[in-house]
Design an enzyme around this catalytic site. Structure first.
Site, short mmCIF file in Angstrom:
data_model
loop_
_atom_site.label_atom_id
_atom_site.label_comp_id
_atom_site.label_asym_id
_atom_site.label_seq_id
_atom_site.Cartn_x
_atom_site.Cartn_y
_atom_site.Cartn_z
N ASP A 1 0.79 -1.23 0.00
CA ASP A 1 0.00 0.00 0.00
C ASP A 1 0.83 1.29 0.00
OD1 ASP A 1 -1.75 -2.08 0.29
OD2 ASP A 1 -3.07 -1.08 1.68
N GLU B 1 -4.64 -6.92 13.10
CA GLU B 1 -4.09 -6.75 11.75
C GLU B 1 -2.62 -6.35 11.80
OE1 GLU B 1 -5.12 -4.13 7.72
OE2 GLU B 1 -6.01 -3.58 9.64
#
Length: 843
Positions: free
Chosen positions: A579, A813
């Site tokens: 990302d 996460e």
């Protein structure tokens, strides 16, 4: 025969010569020339018109043909037979908890399954209408997840709400032609801190998905005792709702019942239908308590507006059974297949209890055999955590059917991909309950240690989605339920965009298992599996090797970077999986990405191994692998002598920052009439082609994927960076970006918080531990140092993930590099569950 005589004409028969006959006038040369040129131009014009028309129609045909390629599936035979998920071929996997987006529900592995599920709500709470159904982080549960789940036949889950805990258990039993029977047991217990015993409404439901029908059977005015139904996949079936039984001292006879029978315009609308059907007129009146009004399902009709949006023929039956009772209590729900004609007894009560105990014992034995944590000396609480991590991965697997929305440069608008199924694990039941291509390779590293055939099934489903070009949509959003959880800007998938081919990691694991234990049944199914997979792997590899090629030979570049450089501190590269990790500041075709180079090195080696095993020509893949594995080439393309690290290369400057846009407001004018100021990027020094001076996960990839030779001098620099607290080392794991980097923990836009710019990610840390274990076991100058760091990093990771789970109730996460605190989406029992493999030292 005589000669032919010459005829001589005499007398009157001879015409007299014409005395006045004149010779014809010579042609006018200029006129003829003009006429010829004119004709030539006409002919040329006609030819050009014909050619243009042919070219025009050919171009239309080619564009149409190219536009169709993005939605044309690969021509080779599918890896999976069309009926591979049917109850006739795979009865044990037909029913399952394949709805990861809901707290508890089951469906079959079919395109239009009957679905079952559970909703609940706390009555008389401060917030009325606190309906729970789909997994939502906003529900602020104290924790939820599977404690045990074998991926096939049973599971035990705990859901910790604010003042009570629901335990959901299920067991399947094979029999008949449609996947057999199953039973749920729901147990509710109040927390010790609860002021009074909570009153809870459980709402069990069944819904068809277009095909099939349901019939409600009501007794005692409003108690739904059972539902019978039929569908193409299930034949006839019956769902029986047991009455609540007394838990620990409580009585279930004061329960109140309600039911709803209606039509649903889609499975994604079930929660809204129940919410809109709730009525507060019903009275709960235990004998020793006050009468109070409670919420219950009452009635619901699809509005005219909804009917205009949906074809009535596409509506589905939806039946809800609500039971409202005070904790503690226990309820069982029994599904019986109409084709299971000789069942020994019903799977309820003591029979169910016995079956659950047998499955739990079998699960514990298999877990220890697979991972050996007890033998390694882990405490019982740590082993329980590891079982939960694995179980959440298995219990979070979903079966989806539908169409992706895709686009190529030849499509003016997005188009629908062919319909198809996907059986896959998901990263997060609450935030990412769908398939992600680069996550799945990491998921299967864990699942393959538990059930190799399950991994084969998943990989086959993914590769069966490949198109004729060799492209697989990287994010699978296949049905209305999945789309309801995805922002619109992420739905369309572009066929120029890749994702790290991590499925090669899973294939590498399968090949190693085949080599180590060829006698196992799972190994014996491997060769036919690889044979069917191979044509698709070839096309997939070739697609990467061509569409993601870099500017010079043997280099690679991720396509799909953000192009609006004005708004991002550093334009993202979502396709890389990392990302917002800093790449070249100004995206261009001159970029070379070191992580993609390493993925292609890994992939070419696996392709060579698969081809060799199958007896196929493998020299091309072997030559590619030999070339890319050459450390001299790797150093030439990606080693920065100035930075002493492996780096991307591109049009880059470090002198960038986000600054608030200046908007001039004339004196006396109201500010609200002028544009809102934005944060935009300021470039203080022009970019130039150079190595990108970012130290972090990308810099480690030649080490992470074990491409460096054990004697490479570059390992010394990498180990130095890994162990430096000012760079990558933390007491909780390796951070994603060095603390010394100018972009460390910087926002990418005013609304875009740092993601891969400092936090600790378990998937990359797993690769780091695996690499340290690898180099720590090979002879070389860095063996001892790698072995020492391996032990330290492994201990830090295990301790922190376990600690956060115990404190928060979740696996996360990512983890803060400064405090170790879990952050991001939760539960995240996708690749964060790789902690189990780190504990087991299975690499």
């Amino acid at each position: 025969m005589g000669r032919r005589r010459k005829r001589v004409a005499t007398g009157d028969g001879v015409p007299s010569p014409r005395k006045e006959e004149k010779n014809p006038a010579p042609p006018r040369k200029e006129k003829k020339k003009k006429t010829d040129i004119g004709k030539m131009f006409i002919n040329i014009s006609i030819g050009l018109c014909i050619f243009s028309l042919i070219w025009f129609f050919y171009a239309l045909y080619m564009r149409s043909s190219l536009a169709r390629r993005v939605v044309t599936l690969h021509p080779s035979p599918r890896v999976l037979d069309a009926n591979s998920s049917s109850p006739a071929v795979s009865p044990e996997r037909y029913w399952g908890t394949y709805r990861p987006q809901v707290y508890f529900g089951m469906k079959t592995r079919s395109s239009r399954s009957v679905v079952t599920g559970l909703m609940w709500m706390r009555q008389f709470a401060e917030m009325d209408g606190n309906l729970r159904h789909t997994c939502e982080q906003g529900d602020h549960l104290l924790g939820y997840g599977w404690l045990m789940h074998d991926g096939v036949s049973f599971g035990v889950q705990e859901v910790h709400d604010r003042d009570f805990t629901l335990t959901t258990e299920f067991v399947k039993r094979m029999g008949g032609d449609h996947g057999g029977d199953w039973t749920w047991r729901i147990t509710a217990k109040q927390h010790g801190t609860a002021i009074s015993a909570p009153v809870i409404s459980l709402m069990f439901y069944a819904a068809t998905d277009i095909q099939g029908s349901l019939q409600a059977h009501v007794e005692e005015k409003n108690r739904l005792s059972s539902v019978t139904g039929t569908s193409e996949e299930l034949g006839n079936f019956k769902i029986t709702f047991g009455k609540p039984t007394a838990g620990e001292g409580a009585s279930g006879k004061y329960a109140r019942y309600n039911y709803l029978q209606t039509k649903s315009p889609g499975l994604d609308k079930l929660t809204d239908i129940v919410k809109n059907s709730l009525n507060h007129k019903f009275v709960f009146s235990p004998p020793k308590g006050e009468k109070r009004h409670y919420f219950a399902v009452d009635s619901f009709k699809v509005t005219n507006h909804q009917n205009q949006q949906k074809d009535p023929k596409m509506e589905s039956d939806f039946v809800v059974h609500q039971v409202t009772v005070q904790t503690p209590f226990q309820i069982e729900v029994l599904f019986e297949s109409g084709s299971f004609r000789e069942r020994p007894n019903q799977l309820v009560g003591l029979v169910l209890t016995d079956e659950l105990e047998k499955r739990k014992v079998a699960f514990d034995e298999k877990f220890e055999s697979a991972f050996g944590l007890q033998a390694k000396g882990f405490a019982s609480s740590q082993i329980k955590f590891a079982k939960a991590a694995l179980s959440n991965m298995l219990g979070g697997m979903g079966y989806f059917f539908g169409q992706s929305v895709v686009q190529s440069v030849y499509n003016e608008h997005p188009v629908l991909y062919p319909e198809g199924p996907l059986f896959t694990a998901v990263p997060s039941r609450s935030f990412f309950p769908r398939g992600f291509l680069w996550d799945e390779g990491f998921h299967q590293l864990l699942i393959s240690k538990w059930d190799t055939r399950l991994t084969q099934d998943v990989i086959a489903h993914w590769l069966d989605l490949i198109n004729v070009e060799g492209w697989i949509p990287r994010e699978q959003i296949l049905d209305d339920e999945a789309r309801s959880k995805v922002p619109s800007e992420f739905i369309v998938q572009n066929n120029e965009n890749a994702n790290p081919p991590t499925l090669f990691l899973a294939l590498q694991e399968l090949l190693e298992q085949l080599d180590a234990q060829p006698e196992l049944l799972s190994s014996q199914t491997m060769l036919p599996f690889l044979r069917r997979l191979y044509p698709r792997l070839q096309t997939w590899f070739e697609w990467f090797n061509t569409t993601q090629a870099g500017p010079i030979a043997n280099s690679y570049r991720w396509r799909g970077r953000d192009k609006d450089t004005n708004l991002f501190l550093n334009p993202k590269t979502l396709t890389s999986g990392l990302d917002d990790y800093p790449r070249a500041s100004h995206p261009s075709a001159d970029e070379r990405h070191v992580d993609l180079y390493c993925w292609m090195t890994l992939a070419s080696g696996i392709m060579a191994n698969v081809a060799r095993i199958l007896g196929e020509p493998h020299q091309v893949y072997e030559n590619t692998h030999r070339t890319l594995s050459n450390n001299d080439l790797l150093n030439k393309l990606h080693w920065s002598e100035n930075l002493h690290t492996f780096s991307d290369y591109g049009n880059h400057t470090q002198a960038v920052s986000l600054q608030q846009e200046k908007v001039f407001v004339p004196p006396g004018q109201p500010r609200h009439q002028f544009p809102v100021t934005r944060w935009i990027r300021s470039v203080r020094k022009a970019p130039k082609l150079q190595y990108v001076n970012a130290l972090g996960y990308v810099s480690l990839f030649p080490f992470l994927l074990r491409i460096l030779t054990p004697d490479s001098s570059k390992i010394e620099h990498i180990l130095r960076d890994i162990q430096d607290p000012e760079r990558l080392w933390t007491p909780y794991g390796l951070r994603s970006l060095s603390r010394t980097d100018t972009i460390y923990m910087k926002r990418n836009t005013e609304h875009d918080a740092p993601y891969w710019r400092g936090p600790i990610w378990i998937n990359i840390n797993y690769l780091a531990v695996r690499a340290l274990h690898h180099y720590g076991s090979l002879e070389g100058p860095y063996k001892e140092k790698a072995a020492t760091l391996y032990q330290e990093l492994r201990t830090n990771l295990i301790n922190n993930v376990y600690k956060q789970y115990m404190e928060t109730g979740y696996i996360w996460e990512q983890y803060s590099d400064s405090t170790g605190r879990g952050q991001g989406s939760h539960p995240f029992t996708g690749w964060s569950a790789l902690t189990v493999l780190i504990m087991a030292e299975e690499y």
